[in-house]
Design a protein around this motif. Structure first.
Motif, PDB file in Angstrom:
ATOM      1  N   TRP A  46      31.287  56.950 -18.560  1.00  9.48           N
ATOM      2  CA  TRP A  46      31.478  58.062 -18.894  1.00  9.48           C
ATOM      3  C   TRP A  46      32.785  58.679 -17.963  1.00  9.48           C
ATOM      4  CZ3 TRP A  46      30.238  62.106 -22.075  1.00  9.48           C
ATOM      5  CH2 TRP A  46      29.074  61.674 -23.326  1.00  9.48           C
ATOM      6  N   ALA A  66      31.927  59.945 -27.380  1.00  9.77           N
ATOM      7  CA  ALA A  66      31.007  61.248 -27.338  1.00  9.77           C
ATOM      8  C   ALA A  66      31.872  62.250 -26.319  1.00  9.77           C
ATOM      9  CB  ALA A  66      29.847  60.823 -26.707  1.00  9.77           C
ATOM     10  N   ARG A  68      31.059  65.758 -24.185  1.00  9.87           N
ATOM     11  CA  ARG A  68      30.120  66.782 -23.843  1.00  9.87           C
ATOM     12  C   ARG A  68      31.032  68.094 -23.277  1.00  9.87           C
ATOM     13  NH1 ARG A  68      26.455  62.862 -20.065  1.00  9.87           N
ATOM     14  NH2 ARG A  68      25.472  61.985 -21.766  1.00  9.87           N
ATOM     15  N   THR A  73      26.947  68.308 -27.374  1.00 14.79           N
ATOM     16  CA  THR A  73      27.417  66.923 -27.363  1.00 14.79           C
ATOM     17  C   THR A  73      28.025  66.468 -28.695  1.00 14.79           C
ATOM     18  OG1 THR A  73      26.071  66.141 -25.598  1.00 14.79           O
ATOM     19  CG2 THR A  73      27.185  64.511 -26.759  1.00 14.79           C
ATOM     20  N   TRP A  74      29.335  65.898 -28.930  1.00 12.25           N
ATOM     21  CA  TRP A  74      29.851  65.633 -29.957  1.00 12.25           C
ATOM     22  C   TRP A  74      29.941  64.064 -30.259  1.00 12.25           C
ATOM     23  CZ3 TRP A  74      31.410  69.944 -27.638  1.00 12.25           C
ATOM     24  CH2 TRP A  74      31.366  71.483 -28.211  1.00 12.25           C
ATOM     25  N   VAL A  75      29.367  63.605 -31.082  1.00  6.80           N
ATOM     26  CA  VAL A  75      29.360  61.997 -31.417  1.00  6.80           C
ATOM     27  C   VAL A  75      30.448  61.754 -32.527  1.00  6.80           C
ATOM     28  CG1 VAL A  75      28.260  59.837 -31.726  1.00  6.80           C
ATOM     29  CG2 VAL A  75      27.073  61.851 -30.424  1.00  6.80           C
ATOM     30  N   THR A  92      33.905  62.822 -21.042  1.00  2.00           N
ATOM     31  CA  THR A  92      34.042  62.027 -22.119  1.00  2.00           C
ATOM     32  C   THR A  92      33.342  60.507 -22.016  1.00  2.00           C
ATOM     33  OG1 THR A  92      36.092  63.074 -22.798  1.00  2.00           O
ATOM     34  CG2 THR A  92      35.823  61.120 -23.809  1.00  2.00           C
ATOM     35  N   THR A  95      28.737  55.100 -26.024  1.00  2.00           N
ATOM     36  CA  THR A  95      27.760  54.169 -26.178  1.00  2.00           C
ATOM     37  C   THR A  95      27.848  52.892 -26.696  1.00  2.00           C
ATOM     38  OG1 THR A  95      27.220  54.993 -28.538  1.00  2.00           O
ATOM     39  CG2 THR A  95      26.185  56.326 -26.714  1.00  2.00           C
ATOM     40  N   THR A 161      26.715  69.266 -33.916  1.00  3.70           N
ATOM     41  CA  THR A 161      26.846  68.678 -33.044  1.00  3.70           C
ATOM     42  C   THR A 161      25.404  67.825 -33.016  1.00  3.70           C
ATOM     43  OG1 THR A 161      25.854  70.074 -31.488  1.00  3.70           O
ATOM     44  CG2 THR A 161      28.229  69.758 -31.664  1.00  3.70           C
ATOM     45  N   GLN A 225      21.848  59.568 -32.932  1.00  8.43           N
ATOM     46  CA  GLN A 225      22.982  59.265 -31.684  1.00  8.43           C
ATOM     47  C   GLN A 225      23.103  57.574 -31.568  1.00  8.43           C
ATOM     48  OE1 GLN A 225      21.792  61.194 -28.015  1.00  8.43           O
ATOM     49  NE2 GLN A 225      22.773  63.264 -28.601  1.00  8.43           N
TER      50      GLN A 225
END
Length: 270
Positions: A46, A66, A68, A73-75, A92, A95, A161, A225
């Motif tokens: 991150w 991703a 935040r 949180t947008w994936v 930013t 995963t 989200t 997620q």
């Protein structure tokens, strides 16, 4: 624009950017209305909370990024990007491995006036334009024409989200941590309670009060997620559904549509 301590800087197109594709503080914006910066985010890495003096379009060319910001949180797979207005603090990460590109827009030369993070659909044309604008050798007139078309391609899409905030209660957090590690675990709250030393009612209250959703809703979001990077990597819906704990692909697709607003096929299509 702001960077983070210890960030390594390099030059892109004659402008100094950080290793995450961010413009270096104090250097100002270039003459171009849009600057493209490339970056790589490793698995689980991150880039901490920061903000920019320019608008940013964060996009993963490969992998799933991703972001935040403002409690959400947008994936985002390669079919989508996030418009982040200047001054909005965000983080930013990824995963899984991500090859990303960020577009930075000079606010005084940008007609877009969205005041909140906004999801944008990335069409095949927009993908090609991003690559085109990354070319250092473009003439000023060619760049201006391409920038105008890019701005015309910024079209919001209606998706939700996928938020799964951790509960604060220590026992509920143990459950949350275990489910993030193995989202297919289908134990009931009573079974979890026996492991962490709390009643099912206590755990249910903790999830509802501290995450804003029921335990079942929270677990669904964790499963989604986990599923998104797998789907973006080319895994089939059937394989992903089984891996994250759904009895059938149709059950997974229904859950995805219910939470995100569109089915997986529409979300990940270019």
């Amino acid at each position: 624009m702001l960077g983070s301590a210890g960030d390594v800087h390099h030059e892109v197109g004659g402008h100094i950017l950080s290793r995450y594709g961010h413009l270096v503080p104090g250097r100002g914006l270039p003459k171009a209305a849009v600057v493209v910066g490339s970056f790589v985010v490793g698995n689980g890495q991150w880039y901490g909370r920061h903000w920019h003096t320019a608008h940013q379009l964060a996009w993963a060319e490969e992998g799933v990024i991703a972001v935040r910001a403002r409690g959400s949180t947008w994936v985002l797979p390669p079919s989508m990007a996030l418009w982040i207005p200047a001054g909005i603090e965000h983080a930013t990460g990824a995963t899984g491995p991500v090859m990303g590109r960020s577009l930075y827009y000079a606010p005084d030369r940008c007609p877009v006036r969205w005041s909140a993070p906004t999801v944008i659909g990335v069409s095949s044309l927009l993908r090609q334009l991003i690559a085109y604008l990354a070319d250092d050798g473009l003439t000023e007139s060619a760049r201006e024409r391409a920038e105008a078309v890019v701005l015309d391609q910024l079209r919001p899409v209606s998706v939700a989200t996928v938020l799964a905030p951790p509960p604060r209660d220590a026992r509920a957090r143990r459950v949350a941590h275990a489910l993030r590690a193995c989202p297919a675990d289908d134990r009931t709250l009573a079974e979890w309670g026996a492991e962490v030393g709390a009643s099912a009612r206590t755990l249910a209250r903790a999830f509802a009060a501290e995450t804003g959703m029921t335990f079942g809703q929270w677990r669904t979001r964790v499963r989604l997620q986990t599923a998104m990077p797998l789907l973006a990597g080319g895994a089939t819906v059937a394989a992903v559904a089984c891996r994250v704990g759904y009895a059938s692909p149709s059950a997974f697709v229904a859950a995805f549509r219910r939470v995100v607003g569109v089915p997986p096929g529409a979300y990940f299509s270019p």
